[in-house]
Design a protein around this motif. Sequence first.
Motif, short mmCIF file in Angstrom:
data_model
loop_
_atom_site.label_atom_id
_atom_site.label_comp_id
_atom_site.label_asym_id
_atom_site.label_seq_id
_atom_site.Cartn_x
_atom_site.Cartn_y
_atom_site.Cartn_z
N VAL A 93 37.60 40.15 44.73
CA VAL A 93 38.86 40.13 43.99
C VAL A 93 39.78 39.07 44.58
O VAL A 93 40.05 39.08 45.78
CB VAL A 93 39.55 41.51 44.04
CG1 VAL A 93 40.76 41.53 43.11
CG2 VAL A 93 38.57 42.62 43.68
N THR A 94 40.27 38.17 43.72
CA THR A 94 41.18 37.13 44.17
C THR A 94 42.46 37.19 43.33
O THR A 94 42.41 37.05 42.11
CB THR A 94 40.54 35.73 44.01
OG1 THR A 94 39.28 35.72 44.68
CG2 THR A 94 41.44 34.65 44.60
N ARG A 95 43.58 37.41 44.02
CA ARG A 95 44.88 37.38 43.34
C ARG A 95 45.32 35.93 43.25
O ARG A 95 45.48 35.26 44.26
CB ARG A 95 45.92 38.21 44.10
CG ARG A 95 47.28 38.21 43.43
CD ARG A 95 48.22 39.24 43.99
NE ARG A 95 48.51 39.07 45.39
CZ ARG A 95 49.60 38.46 45.86
NH1 ARG A 95 50.50 37.96 45.05
NH2 ARG A 95 49.78 38.37 47.17
N GLN A 136 32.90 38.97 40.31
CA GLN A 136 34.15 38.27 40.59
C GLN A 136 35.25 38.84 39.70
O GLN A 136 35.09 38.91 38.48
CB GLN A 136 34.00 36.77 40.32
CG GLN A 136 32.94 36.08 41.12
CD GLN A 136 33.36 35.84 42.57
OE1 GLN A 136 34.53 35.74 42.90
NE2 GLN A 136 32.37 35.75 43.44
N LEU A 137 36.36 39.24 40.32
CA LEU A 137 37.54 39.68 39.58
C LEU A 137 38.71 38.80 39.99
O LEU A 137 38.82 38.44 41.17
CB LEU A 137 37.91 41.13 39.93
CG LEU A 137 37.15 42.26 39.30
CD1 LEU A 137 37.62 43.59 39.88
CD2 LEU A 137 37.33 42.27 37.81
N CYS A 160 46.39 48.48 39.90
CA CYS A 160 47.29 48.02 40.94
C CYS A 160 47.88 49.25 41.63
O CYS A 160 47.71 50.38 41.17
CB CYS A 160 48.40 47.16 40.33
SG CYS A 160 49.58 48.05 39.29
N TYR A 179 40.10 51.10 37.85
CA TYR A 179 40.72 50.40 38.97
C TYR A 179 42.09 49.94 38.51
O TYR A 179 42.30 49.66 37.33
CB TYR A 179 39.87 49.26 39.51
CG TYR A 179 39.44 48.20 38.53
CD1 TYR A 179 40.22 47.08 38.32
CD2 TYR A 179 38.25 48.31 37.83
CE1 TYR A 179 39.82 46.09 37.43
CE2 TYR A 179 37.84 47.33 36.95
CZ TYR A 179 38.64 46.22 36.75
OH TYR A 179 38.25 45.25 35.87
N LEU A 195 45.61 42.75 48.38
CA LEU A 195 45.10 41.53 47.77
C LEU A 195 46.03 40.37 48.11
O LEU A 195 46.99 40.08 47.38
CB LEU A 195 45.00 41.68 46.24
CG LEU A 195 44.09 42.80 45.73
CD1 LEU A 195 44.19 42.92 44.22
CD2 LEU A 195 42.65 42.56 46.16
N VAL A 200 43.07 38.38 39.66
CA VAL A 200 44.35 38.93 39.23
C VAL A 200 45.18 37.73 38.78
O VAL A 200 45.45 36.82 39.57
CB VAL A 200 45.07 39.68 40.37
CG1 VAL A 200 46.44 40.16 39.89
CG2 VAL A 200 44.24 40.84 40.86
N LEU A 221 44.42 46.63 45.14
CA LEU A 221 43.50 47.21 44.17
C LEU A 221 43.19 48.63 44.62
O LEU A 221 42.83 48.86 45.78
CB LEU A 221 42.20 46.41 44.07
CG LEU A 221 41.23 46.98 43.05
CD1 LEU A 221 40.90 45.94 41.99
CD2 LEU A 221 39.98 47.46 43.71
N LEU A 223 32.70 43.91 44.67
CA LEU A 223 33.76 43.27 43.91
C LEU A 223 34.40 42.22 44.80
O LEU A 223 34.76 42.50 45.94
CB LEU A 223 34.82 44.30 43.49
CG LEU A 223 34.34 45.47 42.64
CD1 LEU A 223 35.49 46.43 42.39
CD2 LEU A 223 33.74 44.99 41.34
N PHE A 279 44.08 42.12 35.47
CA PHE A 279 42.74 41.98 36.05
C PHE A 279 41.83 41.32 35.03
O PHE A 279 41.77 41.74 33.87
CB PHE A 279 42.17 43.35 36.44
CG PHE A 279 42.85 43.97 37.61
CD1 PHE A 279 42.56 43.57 38.91
CD2 PHE A 279 43.78 44.98 37.44
CE1 PHE A 279 43.19 44.14 40.00
CE2 PHE A 279 44.41 45.57 38.52
CZ PHE A 279 44.12 45.14 39.80
#
Length: 103
Positions: A46-48, A21-22, A91, A89, A69, A24, A58, A44, A29
């Motif tokens: 990824v939740t902004r 889990q990542l 932006c 990784y 994202l 933003v 990303l 991955l 990050f």
Amino acid sequence: MIAMLIGALLAAAAPSPRVVQLAVTEKGFEPATVQAKKGEPLRLVVTRKTTRTCATELVIKDAGINRKLPLNLPVEIEFTPAKSGQLRYACGMDMLAGLLLVE
């Protein structure tokens, strides 16, 4: 029929990806560093979580990945690191970044 059985067997034999889990946030990050293993499938998620960021996508340049994202929607990115070392990784503007440390 045989092709379907072979496909099902291959899918069953494929290892499940390790889920990371990542997020933003206004800090960038989080986590900024992720441990991975060469040859291990990785997912991955990824939740902004903020609009106050330039990280609306990303990019993992060395893996050919570039994903938008959207705000508050988890985005799954699956790949398998092919070599050991650091995989960056970032932006889309390359201002906010993190590292995948691949053993």
